[in-house]
Design an enzyme around this catalytic site. Structure first.
Site, PDB file in Angstrom:
ATOM      1  N   ARG A  93     -11.161  -3.457  -9.187  1.00  0.00           N
ATOM      2  CA  ARG A  93     -11.328  -2.146  -9.592  1.00  0.00           C
ATOM      3  C   ARG A  93     -12.978  -1.457  -9.556  1.00  0.00           C
ATOM      4  O   ARG A  93     -13.234  -0.526  -9.416  1.00  0.00           O
ATOM      5  CB  ARG A  93     -10.730  -2.007 -10.932  1.00  0.00           C
ATOM      6  CG  ARG A  93      -9.383  -2.173 -11.190  1.00  0.00           C
ATOM      7  CD  ARG A  93      -8.335  -1.429 -10.293  1.00  0.00           C
ATOM      8  NE  ARG A  93      -8.218  -2.779  -9.480  1.00  0.00           N
ATOM      9  CZ  ARG A  93      -7.460  -2.397  -8.114  1.00  0.00           C
ATOM     10  NH1 ARG A  93      -7.334  -1.241  -7.770  1.00  0.00           N
ATOM     11  NH2 ARG A  93      -7.346  -3.196  -7.441  1.00  0.00           N
TER      12      ARG A  93
ATOM     13  N   GLN B  53      -1.909  -8.963  -5.676  1.00  0.00           N
ATOM     14  CA  GLN B  53      -1.960  -8.037  -6.800  1.00  0.00           C
ATOM     15  C   GLN B  53      -0.503  -8.000  -7.329  1.00  0.00           C
ATOM     16  O   GLN B  53      -0.215  -6.965  -8.061  1.00  0.00           O
ATOM     17  CB  GLN B  53      -2.369  -6.711  -6.279  1.00  0.00           C
ATOM     18  CG  GLN B  53      -3.852  -6.752  -5.981  1.00  0.00           C
ATOM     19  CD  GLN B  53      -4.394  -5.342  -5.821  1.00  0.00           C
ATOM     20  OE1 GLN B  53      -4.549  -4.658  -6.379  1.00  0.00           O
ATOM     21  NE2 GLN B  53      -4.640  -5.080  -4.309  1.00  0.00           N
TER      22      GLN B  53
ATOM     23  N   LYS C  86      -5.115   0.655   1.632  1.00  0.00           N
ATOM     24  CA  LYS C  86      -3.605   1.171   1.879  1.00  0.00           C
ATOM     25  C   LYS C  86      -3.141   2.300   1.263  1.00  0.00           C
ATOM     26  O   LYS C  86      -2.315   2.914   2.093  1.00  0.00           O
ATOM     27  CB  LYS C  86      -2.851  -0.109   1.092  1.00  0.00           C
ATOM     28  CG  LYS C  86      -3.247  -1.567   1.583  1.00  0.00           C
ATOM     29  CD  LYS C  86      -2.642  -2.625   0.850  1.00  0.00           C
ATOM     30  CE  LYS C  86      -2.899  -2.760  -0.948  1.00  0.00           C
ATOM     31  NZ  LYS C  86      -4.279  -2.920  -0.843  1.00  0.00           N
ATOM     32  N   THR C  87      -3.734   2.822  -0.085  1.00  0.00           N
ATOM     33  CA  THR C  87      -3.066   3.888  -0.280  1.00  0.00           C
ATOM     34  C   THR C  87      -3.487   5.109   0.460  1.00  0.00           C
ATOM     35  O   THR C  87      -2.939   6.327   0.456  1.00  0.00           O
ATOM     36  CB  THR C  87      -3.319   4.113  -2.143  1.00  0.00           C
ATOM     37  OG1 THR C  87      -3.008   3.030  -2.573  1.00  0.00           O
ATOM     38  CG2 THR C  87      -2.929   5.294  -2.500  1.00  0.00           C
TER      39      THR C  87
ATOM     40  N   ASP D 128       4.239   2.497  -2.166  1.00  0.00           N
ATOM     41  CA  ASP D 128       3.152   1.894  -2.419  1.00  0.00           C
ATOM     42  C   ASP D 128       3.175   0.684  -3.318  1.00  0.00           C
ATOM     43  O   ASP D 128       4.232   0.487  -4.047  1.00  0.00           O
ATOM     44  CB  ASP D 128       2.000   3.059  -2.833  1.00  0.00           C
ATOM     45  CG  ASP D 128       0.581   2.665  -3.051  1.00  0.00           C
ATOM     46  OD1 ASP D 128       0.400   1.388  -2.316  1.00  0.00           O
ATOM     47  OD2 ASP D 128      -0.285   3.549  -3.313  1.00  0.00           O
ATOM     48  N   GLU D 129       2.341  -0.180  -3.320  1.00  0.00           N
ATOM     49  CA  GLU D 129       2.677  -1.280  -4.342  1.00  0.00           C
ATOM     50  C   GLU D 129       3.810  -1.959  -4.294  1.00  0.00           C
ATOM     51  O   GLU D 129       4.338  -2.283  -4.985  1.00  0.00           O
ATOM     52  CB  GLU D 129       2.318  -0.744  -5.827  1.00  0.00           C
ATOM     53  CG  GLU D 129       0.948   0.053  -5.898  1.00  0.00           C
ATOM     54  CD  GLU D 129      -0.249  -0.679  -6.258  1.00  0.00           C
ATOM     55  OE1 GLU D 129      -0.273  -2.149  -6.048  1.00  0.00           O
ATOM     56  OE2 GLU D 129      -1.172  -0.216  -6.481  1.00  0.00           O
TER      57      GLU D 129
HETATM   58  P1  ATP Z   1      -5.581  -1.398  -4.039  1.00  0.00           P
HETATM   59  O1  ATP Z   1      -5.089  -2.771  -3.410  1.00  0.00           O
HETATM   60  O2  ATP Z   1      -6.616  -1.461  -5.022  1.00  0.00           O
HETATM   61  O3  ATP Z   1      -4.693  -0.501  -4.502  1.00  0.00           O
HETATM   62  P2  ATP Z   1      -6.036   0.345  -1.432  1.00  0.00           P
HETATM   63  O4  ATP Z   1      -5.961  -0.804  -0.625  1.00  0.00           O
HETATM   64  O5  ATP Z   1      -4.802   0.973  -1.760  1.00  0.00           O
HETATM   65  O6  ATP Z   1      -6.621  -0.725  -2.817  1.00  0.00           O
HETATM   66  P3  ATP Z   1      -7.604   2.600  -1.440  1.00  0.00           P
HETATM   67  O7  ATP Z   1      -7.415   3.065  -2.701  1.00  0.00           O
HETATM   68  O8  ATP Z   1      -6.854   3.206  -0.532  1.00  0.00           O
HETATM   69  O9  ATP Z   1      -7.150   1.112  -1.170  1.00  0.00           O
HETATM   70  O10 ATP Z   1      -9.238   2.689  -0.986  1.00  0.00           O
HETATM   71  C1  ATP Z   1     -10.280   2.143  -1.586  1.00  0.00           C
HETATM   72  C2  ATP Z   1     -11.393   2.792  -1.510  1.00  0.00           C
HETATM   73  O11 ATP Z   1     -11.819   2.987  -0.225  1.00  0.00           O
HETATM   74  C3  ATP Z   1     -11.000   4.342  -1.671  1.00  0.00           C
HETATM   75  O12 ATP Z   1     -12.212   5.005  -2.450  1.00  0.00           O
HETATM   76  C4  ATP Z   1     -10.896   4.840  -0.361  1.00  0.00           C
HETATM   77  O13 ATP Z   1     -11.197   6.304  -0.397  1.00  0.00           O
HETATM   78  C5  ATP Z   1     -12.088   4.118   0.570  1.00  0.00           C
HETATM   79  N1  ATP Z   1     -11.614   3.796   1.931  1.00  0.00           N
HETATM   80  C6  ATP Z   1     -10.458   3.360   2.559  1.00  0.00           C
HETATM   81  N2  ATP Z   1     -10.592   3.460   3.789  1.00  0.00           N
HETATM   82  C7  ATP Z   1     -11.607   3.980   4.166  1.00  0.00           C
HETATM   83  C8  ATP Z   1     -12.383   4.422   5.394  1.00  0.00           C
HETATM   84  N3  ATP Z   1     -11.770   3.755   6.584  1.00  0.00           N
HETATM   85  N4  ATP Z   1     -13.676   4.874   5.365  1.00  0.00           N
HETATM   86  C9  ATP Z   1     -14.408   5.216   4.053  1.00  0.00           C
HETATM   87  N5  ATP Z   1     -13.519   4.862   2.883  1.00  0.00           N
HETATM   88  C10 ATP Z   1     -12.579   4.297   2.952  1.00  0.00           C
HETATM   89 MG    MG Z   2      -3.614   1.395  -3.615  1.00  0.00          MG
END
Ligand code: ATP
Ligand code: MG
Length: 659
Positions: free
Chosen positions: A606, A247, A30-31, A216-217
């Site tokens: 995490r 979350q 997402k981020t 975000d969040e």
């Molecule tokens: P959270 O809910 O904990 O905030 P998030 O959904 O924001 O998590 P991110 O932090 O954006 O998730 O991504 C999690 C990890 O996965 C990061 O290390 C990111 O670089 C990796 N990632 C996300 N999408 C891809 C992709 N399409 N290919 C490879 N790696 C990815």
């Molecule tokens: Mg995130």
């Protein structure tokens, strides 16, 4: 640009206009979508300065700036505006706060200033500690503010006697803040909301600064943040929010998961995107997380599949007491570092309460392993740091009452407690600040000559220092100021021996260093901006994550502070009933425990490669030994929570071994 995105992510990144919701589980990118989308908007010709991205912590904002910077090259001053809700609101209030009667140089109070103001207010309205403690007043005020309840509305929602008294205290408290030109942390949001409601023109002006808003969040927005987001995006409707209902961990601060779930209703025609692959954790860890969160009822059902199959199975470990838990956890960390398997910075220890890290710190120090505590306020709680910061604040805003009371006679300069009390009485009676009373020659005439002289000298000191910092701040100026105050003498006076003096002086030097690194980053470093930065950082130290990488150190952080972050190796410690779930949540009804479960879910998710869950069988509190019961979440994670009564008895043996 498209590289490293899956189809759903690509769609989110390439849809450039209109409302969009990305509702998806932990680690699904997402981020990543937010950062790529910002970069993509700029690639498509949107001016960076027309883009506003909001997150919840300074750490996350820094991280986001960094990630955007990696995707596209930007001139130093040309970046998009990426900030927390609080710093966004500070900027709006600096511009517009005068409409509400706040000076542009208002002070941001920290928790200890709030506490001392609450104490003062209760003393003034003659409420004893046994009726209402200052701490309870502080809690209730924050509780009300986070739910958008203004001082004059609190009486109507108060139920118990305590709350009715607190409602009176709340009004006094707010008057007091206004009188010293100060705002507290919650006010930052509330006042902006006030501004937007009372002055549609200001709302339009502020909204017109941007054409795109990303949040975000989003699951953690409270009612006020929700209003602010709406106010800012109503016109252009280019609003992209991402989040995960599982979350949502700030319910106790009034955040409402309903905001994210209602998004499609609030914003007609919103594009909805689901991300279903978790790229962060290996399958064995994700499985545990998925099993755990399934115990929450009333959730929005989402799919979350591992993109990284296999992996080491998480370990569950039980120890005799908290000392052994710390010893063993740190020992296992030490081995990995010594063998070169891991760098310290790849490892995190997560805990629920602020009392937990102490034993881990001791152990880490003993083993000579570098560590940092992230999101800790302890630095700002040190006496010397508070003193120096108060001195700086007085220069910026001499009406700042808590700071004034703190430093008026420290170092001693002949303004006795009796004199201060007289001045405070007059100030309270007239509804003005201490500083304003000090300007009144009539009042000063009523004081003994030595006191009068002392006050004159003090006033001169403040005015001279205002000259010193009038257009900028730097390390030398701060040192000059400290010299004028003779602060080094004060440190000496407060120290038993040389060693203590050195330690205390080191804190002062840290503040000077903080000024140094601040000025290095800023084009026009002003005192106000510096104070603002540390006021906002006090709740989550912004250089933390940088410090950790720079120092190559193990991270110690609370589950709350860990949101959005990731670490190859994670230790979640103290998985016991009463700690996680926290004892406060146990006395309340189900929703509080559900929030604790979401917190546990945040913790588990995490971890990228390895996860260890641990608990102590006993814990010492106030000199007594208490038996601990394994957290119900441990049983749930391994699918053994069929009988909710099992964790009432001590079934510690069951939780042993690998999950
Ligand atoms: P959270 O809910 O904990 O905030 P998030 O959904 O924001 O998590 P991110 O932090 O954006 O998730 O991504 C999690 C990890 O996965 C990061 O290390 C990111 O670089 C990796 N990632 C996300 N999408 C891809 C992709 N399409 N290919 C490879 N790696 C990815
Ligand atoms: Mg995130």
């Amino acid at each position: 640009m498209d590289a490293g995105l899956n189809d759903a992510q690509r769609k989110a990144v390439n849809t450039l206009t209109g409302p969009m919701l990305v509702l998806a589980g932990a680690g699904s990118g997402k981020t990543r979508v937010v950062t790529f989308r910002i970069a993509n908007l700029i690639k498509h010709g949107i001016r960076a300065s027309r883009i506003l991205a909001v997150t919840f912590t300074n750490k996350a904002a820094m991280e986001m700036k960094h990630r955007v910077g990696e995707l596209i090259s930007l001139a130093p001053d040309e970046g998009p505006e990426i900030s927390t809700f609080h710093s966004l609101c500070v900027r709006i209030l600096r511009r517009q706060g005068h409409h509400l009667g706040y000076p542009p140089k208002f002070t941001i109070m920290d928790a200890s200033d709030q506490a001392s103001t609450c104490r003062k207010v209760l003393r003034e309205i003659r409420v004893s500690d046994s009726t209402l403690r200052p701490r309870d007043l502080q809690y209730l005020i924050s509780h009300w503010k986070n739910r958008g309840i203004r001082p004059n509305e609190a009486g109507a929602v108060a139920i118990s006697d305590k709350e009715h008294i607190a409602a009176v205290g709340y009004r006094r408290y707010q008057d007091e803040l206004q009188r010293c030109g100060s705002v507290d942390f919650d006010d930052l949001l509330l006042l902006v909301d006030d501004l937007f409601r009372l002055y549609p023109v200001i709302r339009e002006q502020e909204a017109a600064r941007f054409d795109h808003l990303l949040v975000d969040e989003y699951q953690d927005t409270n009612a006020i943040q929700y209003n602010i987001v709406k106010s800012l995006a109503d016109q252009h409707r280019n609003i992209c929010v991402v989040g995960d209902d599982d979350q949502s961990i700030y319910g106790f601060r009034g955040s409402e998961v309903q905001h994210i779930l209602n998004f499609p209703k609030d914003w007609r025609g919103a594009t909805e995107i689901r991300l279903e692959a978790n790229y962060r954790s290996v399958a064995s860890i994700l499985e545990l997380a998925n099993t755990l969160i399934a115990y929450n009822t009333n959730r929005y059902d989402k799919v979350l599949r591992p993109a990284r199959p296999g992996g080491k199975r998480p370990r569950i470990e039980q120890f005799k007491d908290e000392d052994v838990e710390a010893e063993e956890v740190v020992k296992s960390i030490a081995i990995q570092i010594a063998r070169g398997i891991r760098n310290p910075r790849e490892i995190a220890i997560l805990f629920r309460t602020n009392e937990q890290p102490r034993v881990f710190e001791q152990e880490l120090r003993k083993q000579d392993i570098p560590y940092v505590i992230l999101g800790s306020k302890s630095f700002f709680d040190r006496k010397e740091v508070k003193d120096v910061v108060s001195y700086l604040r007085i220069v910026s805003n001499p009406n700042d009452e808590p700071s004034m009371r703190r430093i008026i006679n420290s170092p001693p300069r002949g303004i006795s407690n009796a004199t201060t009390k007289k001045l405070v009485d007059v100030a309270t009676y007239r509804g003005v600040s201490l500083w304003q009373v000090m300007q009144d020659e009539e009042v000063l005439k009523g004081l003994p000559v030595p006191a009068r002289d002392a006050i004159r000298n003090f006033k001169e000191l403040v005015v001279e220092s205002q000259q010193l910092f009038v257009d900028s701040i730097d390390e030398h100026k701060v040192q000059t100021y400290l010299g004028k105050i003779r602060y080094e003498k004060e440190v000496e006076r407060n120290s038993k021996d040389e060693q203590e003096r050195d330690m205390r002086w080191a804190s002062v030097e840290e503040v000077v260093n903080a000024v140094g690194s601040f000025t290095a980053k800023q084009k026009t470093p002003s005192l106000e901006k510096f104070l603002e930065e540390i006021a906002l950082a006090a709740s989550d130290l912004e250089e933390d994550k940088d410090k950790q990488l720079e120092k190559d150190a193990v991270a110690l952080l609370t589950l709350h502070a860990s949101k959005g972050l990731e670490y190859p190796v994670v230790y979640m410690v103290g998985l016991e009933e009463g700690i996680l779930p926290h004892k406060r949540s146990l006395s309340e009804e189900g929703e509080a425990v559900n929030e604790e479960r979401r917190l546990a879910y945040v913790g588990v998710t995490r971890a990228q490669d390895e996860l260890t869950l641990s608990m102590s069988q006993t814990r010492r509190k106030w000199g007594r030994l208490y038996e601990q019961i394994p957290s119900r979440f441990l049983f749930e994670m391994i699918g053994q929570a069929d009988n909710p009564n099992t964790y009432k008895r001590n079934k510690a043996g069951k939780a042993k071994g690998r999950a």
